[in-house]
Scaffold this motif. Structure first.
Motif, PDB file in Angstrom:
ATOM      1  N   TRP A  61       0.835  -1.216   0.000  1.00  0.00           N
ATOM      2  CA  TRP A  61       0.000   0.000   0.000  1.00  0.00           C
ATOM      3  C   TRP A  61       0.864   1.259   0.000  1.00  0.00           C
ATOM      4  N   GLY A  62       2.025   1.154  -0.604  1.00  0.00           N
ATOM      5  CA  GLY A  62       2.907   2.312  -0.700  1.00  0.00           C
ATOM      6  C   GLY A  62       2.296   3.449  -1.501  1.00  0.00           C
ATOM      7  N   GLN A  63       1.546   3.111  -2.570  1.00  0.00           N
ATOM      8  CA  GLN A  63       0.908   4.166  -3.378  1.00  0.00           C
ATOM      9  C   GLN A  63      -0.110   4.935  -2.540  1.00  0.00           C
ATOM     10  N   GLU A  64      -0.910   4.203  -1.771  1.00  0.00           N
ATOM     11  CA  GLU A  64      -1.915   4.873  -0.935  1.00  0.00           C
ATOM     12  C   GLU A  64      -1.268   5.728   0.140  1.00  0.00           C
ATOM     13  N   ILE A  65      -0.154   5.276   0.691  1.00  0.00           N
ATOM     14  CA  ILE A  65       0.555   6.096   1.683  1.00  0.00           C
ATOM     15  C   ILE A  65       0.957   7.426   1.057  1.00  0.00           C
ATOM     16  N   ARG A  66       1.544   7.367  -0.135  1.00  0.00           N
ATOM     17  CA  ARG A  66       2.008   8.605  -0.785  1.00  0.00           C
ATOM     18  C   ARG A  66       0.839   9.529  -1.114  1.00  0.00           C
ATOM     19  N   LEU A  67      -0.260   8.967  -1.592  1.00  0.00           N
ATOM     20  CA  LEU A  67      -1.424   9.788  -1.933  1.00  0.00           C
ATOM     21  C   LEU A  67      -2.037  10.436  -0.696  1.00  0.00           C
ATOM     22  N   THR A  68      -2.131   9.679   0.385  1.00  0.00           N
ATOM     23  CA  THR A  68      -2.718  10.235   1.612  1.00  0.00           C
ATOM     24  C   THR A  68      -1.783  11.275   2.225  1.00  0.00           C
ATOM     25  N   GLU A  69      -0.486  11.045   2.131  1.00  0.00           N
ATOM     26  CA  GLU A  69       0.470  12.073   2.568  1.00  0.00           C
ATOM     27  C   GLU A  69       0.300  13.346   1.751  1.00  0.00           C
ATOM     28  N   GLN A  70       0.096  13.207   0.445  1.00  0.00           N
ATOM     29  CA  GLN A  70      -0.122  14.385  -0.404  1.00  0.00           C
ATOM     30  C   GLN A  70      -1.400  15.107  -0.002  1.00  0.00           C
ATOM     31  N   ALA A  71      -2.449  14.342   0.303  1.00  0.00           N
ATOM     32  CA  ALA A  71      -3.714  14.946   0.739  1.00  0.00           C
ATOM     33  C   ALA A  71      -3.519  15.729   2.035  1.00  0.00           C
ATOM     34  N   VAL A  72      -2.823  15.138   2.994  1.00  0.00           N
ATOM     35  CA  VAL A  72      -2.590  15.788   4.281  1.00  0.00           C
ATOM     36  C   VAL A  72      -1.774  17.074   4.094  1.00  0.00           C
ATOM     37  N   GLN A  73      -0.737  17.007   3.269  1.00  0.00           N
ATOM     38  CA  GLN A  73       0.097  18.192   3.035  1.00  0.00           C
ATOM     39  C   GLN A  73      -0.707  19.304   2.373  1.00  0.00           C
ATOM     40  N   ALA A  74      -1.576  18.932   1.420  1.00  0.00           N
ATOM     41  CA  ALA A  74      -2.400  19.935   0.737  1.00  0.00           C
ATOM     42  C   ALA A  74      -3.361  20.607   1.719  1.00  0.00           C
ATOM     43  N   ILE A  75      -3.967  19.817   2.585  1.00  0.00           N
ATOM     44  CA  ILE A  75      -4.903  20.363   3.576  1.00  0.00           C
ATOM     45  C   ILE A  75      -4.184  21.280   4.557  1.00  0.00           C
TER      46      ILE A  75
END
Length: 313
Positions: A61-75
């Protein structure tokens, strides 16, 4: 961060309310605000989907980790800050009792701990979080890990209701828990119906419907009988909108005065949408929303027309 501090990030929903927002301070309308809705980070689905084994796959689930990290950073970069960040279910992919559930949960919690402390998390249960046919045990596990599975809270004069939609989908293994949520919901809708709030909004994982109240039953919606009963209840109480996920695509429609909003996923996409988040602006008159790809929100932030609504006094 101590274990107690870490637990507090996720256990905000207790006693059927959210401790981040004291009702006494939040019951009155104070002007426009906004929040962020996301859905289906679902750590593990992208690998499972790519291999065609959604029941047993999902060991990466490395892809999901990166996407969720991107979401958190954007927020975290948004200014002004949203009042809260709601995740509408399927936090992880591994069902109760399946391999990798503990590891996926720990990794998601690690990522979500980076959400700005001034932006409370609102966590909604999905079918992968409590099971397609939940049990008292699977719901108790969710509560222990993430907080209450249904609850209400006030923000700026608006009443928000969080539901466990799996109890509406298949409560055959926990009928008493469904009855308890039904009774609680009727009480909450009574408050909304007495117009003691500026607006009332519902969050749940499974949409009432994807496009039309009369569409055929499907894996991705509630049955016709249930959806009509719930929608009519919501309308009588003056609910403005229902926000959900589950579909991994953007969809939605209107039924009378009720807006059914279906947001695509932070994680795996099953259609042509981008990984993204929804910005929801609440004004005195209406609830306005727009879906942004993670790249758009990261690079450009919220567009001026929405910012103008937020800044209106």
């Amino acid at each position: 961060m101590s274990a107690a501090e870490a637990g507090g990030v996720f256990h905000r929903a207790r006693g059927r309310t959210l401790d981040a927002f004291p009702a006494a301070k939040e019951r009155d309308w104070k002007g426009p605000f906004y929040f962020i809705q996301g859905a289906d980070p679902q750590f593990g689905l992208m690998k499972a989907w790519s291999t065609g084994d959604c029941d047993n796959g999902g060991d990466e689930w490395g892809q999901e980790i990166r996407l969720t990290e991107q979401a958190v950073q954007a927020i975290n970069r948004l200014n002004p800050k949203p009042r809260f960040f709601v995740l509408c279910g399927d936090l992880i992919h591994a069902m109760p009792g399946m391999p990798w559930r503990k590891e996926q949960t720990e990794d998601l919690q690690r990522v979500l701990r980076d959400v700005d402390r001034e932006i409370p998390l609102v966590l909604v249960s999905g079918n992968h979080d409590v099971g397609n046919a939940p049990t008292p045990e699977s719901i108790a596990e969710f509560q222990q890990t993430w907080g209450d599975d249904y609850f209400s809270f006030w923000v700026g004069g608006v009443l928000f209701l969080v539901l466990n939609s799996q109890l509406l989908y298949d409560a055959s293994r926990c009928p008493a828990l469904k009855q308890a949520q039904d009774q609680w919901l009727d009480q909450q809708l009574s408050i909304a119906g007495q117009q003691k709030c500026q607006h009332a909004v519902v969050f749940q994982h499974i949409p009432l419907f994807l496009q039309s109240i009369d569409e055929e039953d499907d894996y991705f919606n509630l049955t016709k009988t249930v959806r009509k009963e719930m929608a009519d209840k919501f309308i009588r109480a003056g609910i403005k909108a229902v926000f959900s996920g589950h579909y991994h695509r953007n969809a939605g429609g209107a039924y009378r005065d009720l807006d059914m909003v279906v947001s695509s996923a932070i994680g795996c996409q099953l259609g042509s949408d981008s990984h993204g988040l929804r910005v929801v602006v609440v004004t005195a008159e209406k609830v306005v929303h727009r879906y942004y790809s993670l790249d758009e929100l990261s690079k450009k932030g919220i567009e001026d027309d929405l910012m103008d609504l937020i800044k209106k006094e």
